[in-house]
Enzyme design. Structure first.
Site, PDB file in Angstrom:
ATOM      1  N   ARG A 213      -3.253   7.000   1.015  1.00 52.52           N
ATOM      2  CA  ARG A 213      -3.677   8.201   1.744  1.00 52.52           C
ATOM      3  C   ARG A 213      -2.697   8.773   2.748  1.00 52.52           C
ATOM      4  NH1 ARG A 213      -9.462   5.911   3.172  1.00 52.52           N
ATOM      5  NH2 ARG A 213      -8.050   4.161   3.467  1.00 52.52           N
TER       6      ARG A 213
ATOM      7  N   ARG B  15      -6.846  12.641  -4.858  1.00 52.05           N
ATOM      8  CA  ARG B  15      -8.117  12.047  -4.390  1.00 52.05           C
ATOM      9  C   ARG B  15      -9.161  13.102  -4.038  1.00 52.05           C
ATOM     10  NH1 ARG B  15     -11.370   9.803  -3.268  1.00 52.05           N
ATOM     11  NH2 ARG B  15     -11.431   8.288  -1.570  1.00 52.05           N
TER      12      ARG B  15
ATOM     13  N   ASP C  40      -7.035  -2.045  -7.421  1.00 47.75           N
ATOM     14  CA  ASP C  40      -7.523  -2.731  -6.224  1.00 47.75           C
ATOM     15  C   ASP C  40      -7.764  -4.192  -6.565  1.00 47.75           C
ATOM     16  OD1 ASP C  40      -8.534  -1.990  -3.350  1.00 47.75           O
ATOM     17  OD2 ASP C  40      -9.885  -3.526  -4.134  1.00 47.75           O
TER      18      ASP C  40
ATOM     19  N   ARG D  47       0.820  -1.215   0.000  1.00 45.23           N
ATOM     20  CA  ARG D  47       0.000   0.000   0.000  1.00 45.23           C
ATOM     21  C   ARG D  47       0.852   1.261   0.000  1.00 45.23           C
ATOM     22  NH1 ARG D  47      -5.505  -0.387   1.455  1.00 45.23           N
ATOM     23  NH2 ARG D  47      -6.235  -2.447   0.858  1.00 45.23           N
TER      24      ARG D  47
ATOM     25  N   TYR E 236     -15.050 -11.320  -0.071  1.00 47.24           N
ATOM     26  CA  TYR E 236     -15.784 -10.073  -0.334  1.00 47.24           C
ATOM     27  C   TYR E 236     -17.059 -10.324  -1.142  1.00 47.24           C
ATOM     28  CZ  TYR E 236     -12.007  -7.235   1.508  1.00 47.24           C
ATOM     29  OH  TYR E 236     -11.094  -6.644   2.346  1.00 47.24           O
TER      30      TYR E 236
END
Ligand code: CP3
Length: 369
Positions: free
Chosen positions: A52, A61, A97, A48, A172
């Site tokens: 952010r 973003r 992703d 990652r 998921y």
């Protein structure tokens, strides 16, 4: 514009890196470590690493939502480059992703902030209707991002393509969103074994095609993220999750790019994982690297495994813990430094800069003894 900026940067960076390498060192330390070859310093990248915690990511973003970002090749390429440009990591990871390719199978997907499936899969009929898409049709934007990056990245930071592992994607798709236990998804394995095996098989085929397309578009290594592998005990992992990963790896083997498999929280699964066929096994922080290496054997490289929260420690403690991981990995070739899982959103970017430099410097010194 940012585009000229990053294209210019990557060429200068390439020249500089090439100059600083002696001929005996030419080649990517990351790719060489994946193949168990000796390297001038331990290569490092971070799960990652684009995201952010970086102000330059948050700036982009603020203008576009996450799904749009993943579907706009120039922007996805830019955020992939951001951490490499700032920190000089030894590899870049495609910005996308694990859930991105499931839209092409016919599943409606949102992010809030994790993946949310509008209609979770709960029946054989739903599994039957899922398509195995051609990646050029299902995810043309991902392949375009890979093409841009394979032109623009310096050879010192090769691109890692990736996908989710079938079981993690299954979690998921059946649960419908993130969960601590994924009880609905795990329950489905036992209540509907036939539908479960078919879903895992369709996911394995789709992800193998997806990864193959990324390699053909220019990805230099491929990683399979099995974030929820550790929710299963060894018997159930061996029965449901592992065969689907093995089939993917078997399909991808002829491509001759290094294959990395990361079974998160897989301490009790390593004896099984040893037979995955992967070149590199990602190890979370719950297993000492020396133990992982003893179980996996010397032919398999390891990637990991600093606890991401150690990045919140004062620099001298962070430095000691980085040195501790290098010591645990030993001096044999085949270690890629990484965190034991994704970086936390509140991490100070300067701590990451410190970590990358420390790995490079400390591993050079160790090799000179
Ligand atoms: O830098 C990189 O590692 C590349 C990009 C990347 C993302 N997701 C971007 C992302 C990668 C490799 C992933 C993989 C991924 N996605 C995994 C496997 C790795 C792991 O952490 O176990 C999983 C389980 C997911 C699912 C997912 N996507 C979650 C749980 C979330 C929300 C939580 C979070 O970390 O923000 C996402 C959204 C997501 N994927 C973001 C990013 C940068 C945040 C989106 C935003 O900007 O709001």
């Amino acid at each position: 514009m940012w585009r000229d900026h990053f294209l210019g940067w990557s060429r200068d960076h390439e020249r500089e890196k090439t100059r600083s390498l002696s001929t005996s060192e030419v080649g990517s330390p990351f790719l060489n470590a994946c193949r168990g070859k000796s390297v001038p310093h331990t290569p490092v990248w971070i799960m990652r690493q684009a995201g952010r915690y970086l102000p330059e990511y948050r700036k982009i973003r603020a203008e576009v939502d996450f799904l749009t970002l993943t579907k706009t090749p120039e922007l996805a390429a830019e955020v992939t480059l951001q951490p490499v440009r700032r920190f000089g990591m030894d590899a870049a990871i495609l910005f996308s992703d694990i859930m991105t390719p499931v839209e092409g199978m016919g599943v409606a997907l949102e992010f809030n902030p994790g993946p949310v499936i509008q209609t979770p899969i709960r029946s054989l009929a739903q599994v039957d209707r899922l398509r195995i898409p051609n990646p050029e049709e299902g995810v043309p934007f991902v392949l375009e991002t890979v093409r841009i990056l394979s032109r623009e990245l310096p050879s010192s930071a090769p691109l890692i393509g990736f996908s989710g592992a079938p079981f993690t994607l299954f979690c998921y798709l059946v649960q419908g969103q993130g969960s601590k236990t994924f009880a609905e998804a795990k329950g489905f394995l036992f209540a509907e074994p036939e539908a479960s095996h078919l879903l895992l098989e369709k996911l394995a085929q789709t992800m193998a095609c997806y990864l193959e397309a990324q390699a053909r578009a220019g990805a230099k290594a491929l990683m399979i993220f099995d974030s929820w592998a550790g929710l299963l005990g060894p018997e159930h992992y061996a029965k449901f999750a592992f065969p689907a990963v093995q089939r993917m790896i078997e399909t991808l083997r002829p491509l001759d790019v290094p294959l990395i498999y990361f079974p998160n929280q897989g301490a009790s699964l390593l004896e099984i994982v040893r037979d995955s066929g992967a070149d590199v096994i990602g190890v979370d922080w719950r297993v000492p690297l020396s133990r992982a290496r003893a179980i996996l054997g010397e032919k398999i490289a390891v990637q990991g495994n600093l606890d991401p929260t150690v990045l919140f420690a004062p620099r001298d403690e962070l430095g000691r813990q980085v040195d501790g991981i290098l010591r645990e990995a030993g001096t044999a070739p085949g270690h890629i430094f990484n965190l034991g899982h994704g970086i936390e959103r509140t991490t100070d970017p300067d701590a990451v800069a410190f970590l990358v430099d420390r790995v490079h410097e400390a591993s050079k010194v160790r090799r000179s003894f």
